[in-house]
Scaffold this active site. Structure first.
Site, PDB file in Angstrom:
ATOM      1  N   LEU A  68      -4.719 -71.202  -3.039  1.00 17.79           N
ATOM      2  CA  LEU A  68      -4.177 -72.549  -2.840  1.00 17.79           C
ATOM      3  C   LEU A  68      -4.256 -72.976  -1.376  1.00 17.79           C
ATOM      4  CD1 LEU A  68      -1.195 -71.642  -5.128  1.00 17.79           C
ATOM      5  CD2 LEU A  68      -2.929 -73.342  -5.738  1.00 17.79           C
ATOM      6  N   PRO A  69      -4.155 -74.300  -1.117  1.00 17.60           N
ATOM      7  CA  PRO A  69      -4.419 -74.783   0.245  1.00 17.60           C
ATOM      8  C   PRO A  69      -3.394 -74.402   1.316  1.00 17.60           C
ATOM      9  CG  PRO A  69      -4.664 -76.553  -1.379  1.00 17.60           C
ATOM     10  CD  PRO A  69      -4.026 -75.400  -2.085  1.00 17.60           C
ATOM     11  N   ASN A  73       2.178 -75.424  -1.268  1.00 16.09           N
ATOM     12  CA  ASN A  73       1.516 -75.306  -2.584  1.00 16.09           C
ATOM     13  C   ASN A  73       1.818 -73.960  -3.216  1.00 16.09           C
ATOM     14  OD1 ASN A  73      -1.045 -76.736  -0.759  1.00 16.09           O
ATOM     15  ND2 ASN A  73      -0.125 -77.866  -2.424  1.00 16.09           N
ATOM     16  N   THR A  99      -4.390 -68.720   2.427  1.00 21.42           N
ATOM     17  CA  THR A  99      -4.033 -68.396   3.813  1.00 21.42           C
ATOM     18  C   THR A  99      -2.761 -69.169   4.137  1.00 21.42           C
ATOM     19  OG1 THR A  99      -6.325 -68.018   4.463  1.00 21.42           O
ATOM     20  CG2 THR A  99      -4.770 -68.461   6.226  1.00 21.42           C
ATOM     21  N   LYS A 174      -5.712 -62.126   8.937  1.00 21.90           N
ATOM     22  CA  LYS A 174      -6.529 -63.327   8.738  1.00 21.90           C
ATOM     23  C   LYS A 174      -6.314 -64.334   9.872  1.00 21.90           C
ATOM     24  CE  LYS A 174      -8.783 -66.796   6.896  1.00 21.90           C
ATOM     25  NZ  LYS A 174      -8.778 -67.434   5.611  1.00 21.90           N
ATOM     26  N   LYS A 249      -5.409 -75.912  10.529  1.00 22.35           N
ATOM     27  CA  LYS A 249      -4.284 -75.359   9.758  1.00 22.35           C
ATOM     28  C   LYS A 249      -4.040 -73.897  10.120  1.00 22.35           C
ATOM     29  CE  LYS A 249      -4.166 -73.108   5.869  1.00 22.35           C
ATOM     30  NZ  LYS A 249      -4.445 -72.633   4.511  1.00 22.35           N
TER      31      LYS A 249
END
Length: 301
Positions: A68-69, A73, A99, A174, A249
């Site tokens: 998911l974004p 979410n 992420t 990440k 982001k």
């Protein structure tokens, strides 16, 4: 074939779509959900079961992957009114490949544990191309005893599956990688721009950098200057690849983590501001290597 029990997949966007397809290719029956029903149509045609909500997925599958974004979410899909936790079965394995903020991963892991299930964070590196080819890198955080169960599924979608430690460490790996990637891309773009203005041929300059100590992934594999390399976004007007919005982001997540851990990241902060400016100036949907074009146009910087 005994282990090929259904796998739930929630989030069939740019990354989730090819990832779920690779599970289907490996013989796993997929139970799919996406907030946009049209994203599920293709999977219905491939024989996947399509559900009405994340809760329905949890009712039908005891292994679920979410892609998911952003943090809100993911929270909604897990803890919302029709979320996974409404119908999750005891012993279920829930893998989140989004992420997000490592703190949110830890918070969700606690909520999942209370329901008698297992949560692991497993964000990916490699982008859409690697998702299609099935050679993503997964960075996995969670209970070590559950790692092999997660790895069985993740190796269908990736060529590298690395155990990082407790929940949240996958996300940490990440965002640290992406912060370095942003910094090195900006450095490569600045260097190439300066060299070109000093009269150097860009292909020659790239060749020299790549046999010298300044060499990095941004210079030798993903060069941001149009005409230097084939098959990269800079050769295609910065279309495709890893979007500037997504980089902004991820840098925002790195900033939050740096603040929470009182870690000085001056270049990470500067990179975040540059990518946010790019988003505000029409680069949001272009690949993050478009920072070269942005620097060429932004004389004020």
């Amino acid at each position: 074939m005994a282990s090929k029990t259904p796998v739930g997949f929630i989030g069939l966007g740019n990354m989730g779509n090819p990832m779920a397809k690779n599970l289907v290719k490996h013989g796993y029956p997929v139970i799919a959900y996406d907030v946009f029903p049209e994203a599920c149509k293709e999977f219905q045609d491939l024989g996947a079961q399509v559900t009405e909500s994340p809760a329905d997925v949890a009712e039908r599958a005891d292994r679920i992957i979410t892609m998911l974004p952003s943090s809100p979410n993911v929270r909604e899909v897990y803890t919302g009114a029709n979320g996974i936790l409404k119908k999750v079965k005891k012993g279920s394995l829930l893998i989140d490949s989004s992420t997000i903020d490592p703190a949110v991963s830890k918070e969700l892991a606690k909520a999942v544990e209370k329901m008698g299930a297992v949560f692991m964070d497993a964000p990916v590196s490699g982008g859409v191309g690697a998702a299609r080819a099935g050679n993503l890198t997964f960075m996995v955080g969670g209970v070590e005893q559950e790692f092999n169960a997660a790895k069985e599924l993740l190796t269908c979608m990736g060529s590298n599956v690395i155990y990082c430690g407790e929940v949240g460490t996958g996300q940490a790996a990440k965002i640290c990688n992406n912060m370095l990637l942003a910094i090195s891309m900006i450095g490569t773009a600045e260097t190439m721009n300066l060299g070109i203005r000093l009269g150097l041929d860009p292909k020659l300059l790239a060749k020299i950098l790549n046999m010298s100590s300044g060499r990095c992934w941004s210079s030798d594999t993903y060069n941001p200057v149009p005409g230097v390399m084939e098959g990269v976004p800079s050769a295609n007007n910065y279309q495709g690849g890893f979007g500037t919005t997504l980089m902004a982001k991820d840098l925002g997540l790195a900033q939050i983590s740096a603040t929470n851990s009182m870690t000085p990241v001056p270049l990470g902060s500067q990179a975040h501001q540059i990518y946010r400016m790019m988003c505000a100036k029409g680069y949001a949907l272009k690949d993050f290597s478009a920072v070269f074009q942005f620097l060429r146009e932004e004389e004020t910087l």
